[in-house]
Design a protein around this motif. Structure first.
Motif, mmCIF file in Angstrom:
data_model
loop_
_atom_site.group_PDB
_atom_site.id
_atom_site.type_symbol
_atom_site.label_atom_id
_atom_site.label_comp_id
_atom_site.label_asym_id
_atom_site.label_seq_id
_atom_site.Cartn_x
_atom_site.Cartn_y
_atom_site.Cartn_z
ATOM 1 N N ALA A 3 0.842 -1.194 0.000
ATOM 2 C CA ALA A 3 0.000 0.000 0.000
ATOM 3 C C ALA A 3 0.881 1.249 0.000
ATOM 4 C CB ALA A 3 -0.909 0.000 1.221
ATOM 5 N N GLY A 4 0.462 2.248 -0.794
ATOM 6 C CA GLY A 4 1.167 3.513 -0.817
ATOM 7 C C GLY A 4 2.400 3.565 -1.684
ATOM 8 N N VAL A 5 2.821 2.430 -2.260
ATOM 9 C CA VAL A 5 4.033 2.411 -3.085
ATOM 10 C C VAL A 5 3.666 2.803 -4.521
ATOM 11 C CG1 VAL A 5 5.898 0.986 -3.988
ATOM 12 C CG2 VAL A 5 5.066 0.635 -1.653
ATOM 13 N N PRO A 6 4.344 3.796 -5.120
ATOM 14 C CA PRO A 6 4.028 4.220 -6.491
ATOM 15 C C PRO A 6 4.258 3.086 -7.495
ATOM 16 C CG PRO A 6 5.354 5.873 -5.384
ATOM 17 C CD PRO A 6 5.375 4.654 -4.510
ATOM 18 N N PHE A 7 3.396 3.045 -8.494
ATOM 19 C CA PHE A 7 3.548 2.059 -9.571
ATOM 20 C C PHE A 7 3.164 2.708 -10.897
ATOM 21 C CE2 PHE A 7 -0.679 1.505 -7.764
ATOM 22 C CZ PHE A 7 -1.509 1.490 -8.878
ATOM 23 N N THR A 8 3.506 2.037 -11.984
ATOM 24 C CA THR A 8 3.274 2.577 -13.327
ATOM 25 C C THR A 8 2.240 1.740 -14.069
ATOM 26 O OG1 THR A 8 5.508 3.479 -13.473
ATOM 27 C CG2 THR A 8 4.357 3.103 -15.554
ATOM 28 N N VAL A 9 1.358 2.404 -14.780
ATOM 29 C CA VAL A 9 0.360 1.759 -15.634
ATOM 30 C C VAL A 9 0.440 2.392 -17.014
ATOM 31 C CG1 VAL A 9 -2.113 1.499 -16.079
ATOM 32 C CG2 VAL A 9 -1.212 1.127 -13.783
ATOM 33 N N ARG A 10 0.378 1.573 -18.046
ATOM 34 C CA ARG A 10 0.338 2.073 -19.415
ATOM 35 C C ARG A 10 -0.948 1.613 -20.089
ATOM 36 N NH1 ARG A 10 5.662 0.829 -18.383
ATOM 37 N NH2 ARG A 10 7.132 2.563 -18.721
ATOM 38 N N VAL A 11 -1.597 2.542 -20.778
ATOM 39 C CA VAL A 11 -2.839 2.254 -21.485
ATOM 40 C C VAL A 11 -2.643 2.607 -22.949
ATOM 41 C CG1 VAL A 11 -5.310 2.713 -21.644
ATOM 42 C CG2 VAL A 11 -4.157 2.792 -19.408
ATOM 43 N N ALA A 12 -2.934 1.651 -23.838
ATOM 44 C CA ALA A 12 -2.729 1.864 -25.268
ATOM 45 C C ALA A 12 -4.062 2.054 -25.986
ATOM 46 C CB ALA A 12 -1.991 0.682 -25.880
ATOM 47 N N VAL A 13 -4.062 2.921 -26.975
ATOM 48 C CA VAL A 13 -5.192 3.067 -27.893
ATOM 49 C C VAL A 13 -4.967 2.085 -29.042
ATOM 50 C CG1 VAL A 13 -6.440 4.614 -29.454
ATOM 51 C CG2 VAL A 13 -5.510 5.487 -27.293
ATOM 52 N N GLN A 14 -5.939 1.198 -29.268
ATOM 53 C CA GLN A 14 -5.778 0.164 -30.287
ATOM 54 C C GLN A 14 -6.894 0.226 -31.322
ATOM 55 O OE1 GLN A 14 -5.552 -3.525 -28.047
ATOM 56 N NE2 GLN A 14 -3.355 -3.245 -27.628
ATOM 57 N N ASP A 15 -6.589 -0.318 -32.480
ATOM 58 C CA ASP A 15 -7.618 -0.438 -33.504
ATOM 59 C C ASP A 15 -8.413 -1.723 -33.266
ATOM 60 O OD1 ASP A 15 -6.106 -2.575 -34.471
ATOM 61 O OD2 ASP A 15 -5.205 -1.400 -36.093
ATOM 62 N N THR A 16 -9.347 -2.018 -34.130
ATOM 63 C CA THR A 16 -10.217 -3.189 -33.946
ATOM 64 C C THR A 16 -9.461 -4.505 -34.022
ATOM 65 O OG1 THR A 16 -10.749 -3.162 -36.311
ATOM 66 C CG2 THR A 16 -12.260 -2.006 -34.803
ATOM 67 N N PHE A 17 -8.203 -4.460 -34.483
ATOM 68 C CA PHE A 17 -7.426 -5.690 -34.617
ATOM 69 C C PHE A 17 -6.395 -5.837 -33.496
ATOM 70 C CE2 PHE A 17 -8.669 -4.239 -38.872
ATOM 71 C CZ PHE A 17 -9.502 -5.297 -39.251
ATOM 72 N N GLY A 18 -6.457 -4.939 -32.493
ATOM 73 C CA GLY A 18 -5.536 -5.022 -31.360
ATOM 74 C C GLY A 18 -4.192 -4.385 -31.605
ATOM 75 N N ASN A 19 -4.065 -3.574 -32.644
ATOM 76 C CA ASN A 19 -2.816 -2.890 -32.936
ATOM 77 C C ASN A 19 -2.811 -1.510 -32.271
ATOM 78 O OD1 ASN A 19 -1.830 -4.890 -34.916
ATOM 79 N ND2 ASN A 19 -3.581 -4.161 -36.127
ATOM 80 N N THR A 20 -1.702 -1.143 -31.656
ATOM 81 C CA THR A 20 -1.589 0.188 -31.070
ATOM 82 C C THR A 20 -1.552 1.236 -32.170
ATOM 83 O OG1 THR A 20 -0.399 -0.651 -29.142
ATOM 84 C CG2 THR A 20 -0.144 1.699 -29.633
ATOM 85 N N VAL A 21 -2.356 2.295 -31.991
ATOM 86 C CA VAL A 21 -2.433 3.366 -32.980
ATOM 87 C C VAL A 21 -1.290 4.347 -32.695
ATOM 88 C CG1 VAL A 21 -3.877 5.160 -34.011
ATOM 89 C CG2 VAL A 21 -4.929 3.060 -33.114
ATOM 90 N N GLY A 22 -0.132 4.099 -33.278
ATOM 91 C CA GLY A 22 1.053 4.885 -32.977
ATOM 92 C C GLY A 22 0.988 6.320 -33.441
ATOM 93 N N SER A 23 0.077 6.624 -34.348
ATOM 94 C CA SER A 23 -0.037 8.004 -34.848
ATOM 95 C C SER A 23 -0.873 8.888 -33.927
ATOM 96 C CB SER A 23 -0.673 7.993 -36.243
ATOM 97 O OG SER A 23 -1.984 7.419 -36.186
#
Length: 245
Positions: free
Chosen positions: A1-21
């Motif tokens: 509890a209380g320890v900082p952590f990192t989360v990453r959330v990606a925007v993907q297309d309908t095929f599960g590919n990250t939209v890098g643009s």
């Protein structure tokens, strides 16, 4: 509890590919359906090359939780897998149960529960064993701590074995007044409670005043109600008072 952590959330297309643009979508994260506390940190980020990075999140309650993410514009939301948040190190003692209205009647016992907690108020049982001396500011020779509501043993300290976060004790006093009950165990922050000991029911009356007087003089007579422990029972006696000459 209380320890900082990192989360990453990606925007993907309908095929599960990250939209890098994508460098404009805004992502907000929060505690999901699992979890009862508030996620801490910077909760909204703009994606960079399709990914939003939250690198200063924290969660202060020891429980199973997950994280939900929503976006602007509104894409299909995402929820993380469940995460088990453990307790932080033992930090303090807390009296989690005290006598009702912070008061006991003289000659009775008041129930207390003392708990070891981390700095975020989570019960902490992995403390390695804790000895907790118990004290009262009452000067009465009748004051005692017990390990049971009735009968039991007189104690001066409570011992919590490793794996046990809390324990119970009972306080007894026959003298009215306002006192501080304290549970200590350095280096943990001590727990204190302000307790009032009220008089018991009146059991006798005492008359005081001048012992002699001349004919025609007046005298002041005081009638005082006392309980069985010689405390003035002003709050517990409402009956009639009369003097027979």
């Amino acid at each position: 509890a209380g320890v900082p952590f990192t989360v990453r959330v990606a925007v993907q297309d309908t095929f599960g590919n990250t939209v890098g643009s994508d460098n404009t979508t805004s992502i907000t994260v929060a505690t999901g359906a699992s979890g009862t506390a508030t996620l801490q940190g910077t909760l909204t980020q703009t994606v960079v090359n399709g990914v939003a990075t939250f690198n200063n999140l924290s969660y202060n309650k020891a429980e199973t939780m997950n994280i939900a993410a929503i976006s602007v514009p509104a894409y299909t939301s995402a929820t993380s897998t469940n995460v088990t948040v453990g307790t932080a190190a033992a930090n303090k003692l807390v009296l989690t149960a005290v006598p009702a209205a912070n008061t006991i009647t003289a000659g009775t016992r008041g129930a207390y529960t003392v708990m070891v907690q981390d700095q975020f108020n989570n019960p902490q049982a992995a403390h390695g064993g804790v000895t907790i001396p118990l004290t009262s500011t009452s000067a009465s020779t009748s004051k005692k701590f017990y390990d049971a509501a009735t009968a039991g043993n007189i104690i001066t300290q409570l011992v919590l074995a490793n794996g046990t976060a809390s324990g119970n004790f009972w306080y007894y006093d026959e003298t009215t007044g306002s006192y501080t009950i304290q549970a200590t165990s350095a280096p943990l922050t001590a727990a204190t409670h302000s307790l009032t000991v009220a008089s018991a029911a009146a059991t006798r009356l005492a008359v005081t005043g001048g012992s002699t007087m001349a004919t025609g003089d007046t005298n002041v007579i005081t009638i005082t109600a006392y309980d069985a422990f010689d405390n003035v029972a002003a709050a517990t006696y409402t009956g009639d008072k009369s003097i027979t000459m």
